[in-house]
Design an enzyme around this catalytic site. Structure first.
Site, PDB file in Angstrom:
ATOM      1  N   CYS A 335      -3.998  11.366  16.225  1.00  0.00           N
ATOM      2  CA  CYS A 335      -2.788  11.282  15.399  1.00  0.00           C
ATOM      3  C   CYS A 335      -3.124  11.499  13.922  1.00  0.00           C
ATOM      4  O   CYS A 335      -3.523  12.597  13.544  1.00  0.00           O
ATOM      5  CB  CYS A 335      -2.066   9.956  15.636  1.00  0.00           C
ATOM      6  N   HIS A 437      -1.950   9.305  21.622  1.00  0.00           N
ATOM      7  CA  HIS A 437      -2.455   7.936  21.677  1.00  0.00           C
ATOM      8  C   HIS A 437      -2.655   7.571  23.154  1.00  0.00           C
ATOM      9  O   HIS A 437      -1.950   8.057  24.036  1.00  0.00           O
ATOM     10  CB  HIS A 437      -1.458   6.961  21.059  1.00  0.00           C
TER      11      HIS A 437
END
Length: 509
Positions: A335, A437
């Site tokens: 991310c 994630h």
């Protein structure tokens, strides 16, 4: 439908163990056959969880819902506050960004809207569930904030919920913190407290007994339980306070050394949790360049303020060291960490910070990222390309940026089921960037990755590795069993029902 019986867990301070005890009670009540849900009106955390409909809530409430055996919804955490600076936060309402606000603005301008959201959310849960385990935040004795708070006694009052106060004996002064908190409460709020729990106890219970007797005599409240410290509990942490208990430096005593860069606004650092369960892996959370050492794997986790954290990497000397390590070690960015791997990061609308442009690490030379005002929150599935493998993977995305490449022929990492491409992987597999994630929760990918690291060090592969979902389930059962054995559940039930009769009696007058 049976009546809904709520109970609220409040603490004498942050990190007293409220989230874990709520998780335990959710599993205990669910095991007893009650339809059970967690609730936290307002959560301040950088670790978040994506619901099945693609909404963002506090990670603790997602984990608590898992413990209760139900899908998480935004009704369980209608307001999520994600700090992006010392005085600024993104306010997430029912899983979607609402506004960036300063603390004073939130307190003055959002209060009435917040109350309405909270009451609506709680009532939705109360209409569906038999038990609601409510979590407070910080301490109910924050006398400077209590006139407009949205998460402690105001919620107990709204929900007509009895309160159990939790103190952490591991930090010392537990009787003073419990008694002092009670004394600072207004009498109306003090009367909501039905008992206390002493948490994280280590030692001989007999030596504690005189203190317990004194406390019950002094306050008139029962000690409902003394919960022992539970080592190596494999349940995800709610916020960065938990990082204080993690390994940050020291000698490597396992075969694979993994360094997680712990920048000031680190978020969703629980991505590294599955690696911590591997017997041959040591995971270190690193805050200084001197502690970085020569790891086999460097992880750049998510960030709530990517440009600011990128600047911190540069100022701290970490950026140059990571670039040097990329020549010999594996580097994975997730991310915000993935965005940092590129050539440049831009924030033209000042979504996260006042900085509008900063150079990235330049490890993915053709990539640049622009932050946008819209946030992508979604559960994702696809296939990861790693070596000769196409591995099924699942995860979740939470980001406000788009990463683009100068060449359309970039070496993507994951092909999503939708046909979209995610991330980057170098030809040798030693540099990976992804918006996924939870990537390390995929057992097959994690196993192959670690064995590749082992092979690069001349070590034989290990094929017997833990299944992460099984670890989580065993942790829930272990937690619930421990709490149930040390918490007087019969007395707790008696006090909850006694409180409800008192509340109904007052309402009938």
């Amino acid at each position: 439908m049976a009546e809904c019986l709520p109970v609220m867990i409040q603490g004498t301070h942050s990190d007293a163990g409220k989230s874990i005890l709520v998780t335990a009670l959710c599993r205990i009540y669910a095991d007893e056959g009650y339809r059970t849900a967690p609730f936290k009106s307002q959560n301040m955390a950088l670790n978040s969880y994506i619901t099945t409909d693609g909404k963002e809530i506090g990670r603790a409430q997602g984990v608590q819902a898992e413990a209760a055996g139900i899908p998480a919804t935004t009704w369980m955490n209608p307001i999520l506050i994600k700090p992006s600076g010392d005085r600024n936060s993104q306010i997430v309402v029912h899983g979607k960004p609402f506004k960036n606000m300063k603390a004073g603005e939130y307190r003055e301008d959002f209060y009435k809207k917040g109350l309405k959201l909270i009451e609506e959310s709680y009532n939705r849960l109360a209409a569906e569930f038999e038990r609601i385990v409510i979590e407070g935040a910080g301490s109910p004795a924050e006398i400077n904030l209590n006139d407009r708070e949205l998460v402690n006694m105001s919620v107990a009052k709204m929900a007509k919920a009895p309160v159990v106060l939790v103190g952490d004996i591991d930090k010392g002064g537990v009787f003073a913190s419990l008694a002092g908190t009670l004394q600072l409460l207004e009498s109306e709020d003090r009367n909501r407290v039905i008992g206390v729990i002493i948490n994280k106890f280590r030692g001989d219970r007999e030596l504690l007994e005189p203190g317990l007797d004194w406390f019950e005599t002094y306050t008139g409240l029962p000690v409902l339980g003394v919960i022992p410290h539970i080592p190596n509990l494999n349940i995800e942490a709610e916020d960065s306070l938990a990082l204080e208990h993690q390994t940050v430096a020291g000698e490597v005593d396992k075969e694979i050394d993994i360094a997680v860069i712990c920048y000031p606004r680190v978020s969703n650092f629980t991505d590294a949790d599955p690696l911590m369960k591997e017997l041959d892996c040591q995971v270190r959370f690193v805050r200084t360049v001197n502690d970085l050492g020569k790891p086999d794997l460097v992880i750049l986790p998510g960030s709530k303020n990517t440009l600011s954290d990128m600047q911190w990497l540069q100022t701290a000397g970490m950026a140059e060291q990571v670039k040097l390590l990329a020549e010999t070690a594996c580097v994975i960015g997730i991310c915000g960490g993935y965005q940092m791997l590129g050539r440049q990061l831009e924030d033209p609308e000042e979504v996260e910070s006042s900085s509008k442009r900063i150079s990235g690490l330049g490890l993915i030379k053709e990539m640049s990222t622009v932050l946008l005002t819209s946030k992508k929150t979604v559960l994702s599935r696809g296939k990861a390309r790693y070596g000769n493998h196409n591995l099924p993977v699942s995860g979740y995305e939470i980001h406000m940026g788009i990463s683009s490449y100068e060449s359309k022929e970039n070496s993507f990492f994951i092909e999503l089921d939708s046909g979209e491409k995610d991330g980057y992987i170098s030809p040798d597999g030693r540099l990976i960037g992804t918006y996924f994630h939870g990537i390390f929760e995929n057992d097959q990918f994690r196993s192959i990755l670690i064995n590749e690291l082992r092979q690069s060090k001349g070590l034989p592969p290990l094929y017997s590795r833990p299944a992460y979902n099984q670890i989580k389930e065993e942790a829930f059962s272990r937690l619930a069993g421990t709490v149930k054995n040390h918490l007087n559940m019969e007395l707790l039930e008696e006090e909850i029902r006694k409180y409800q009769m008192k509340v109904r009696g007052r309402a009938g007058k």
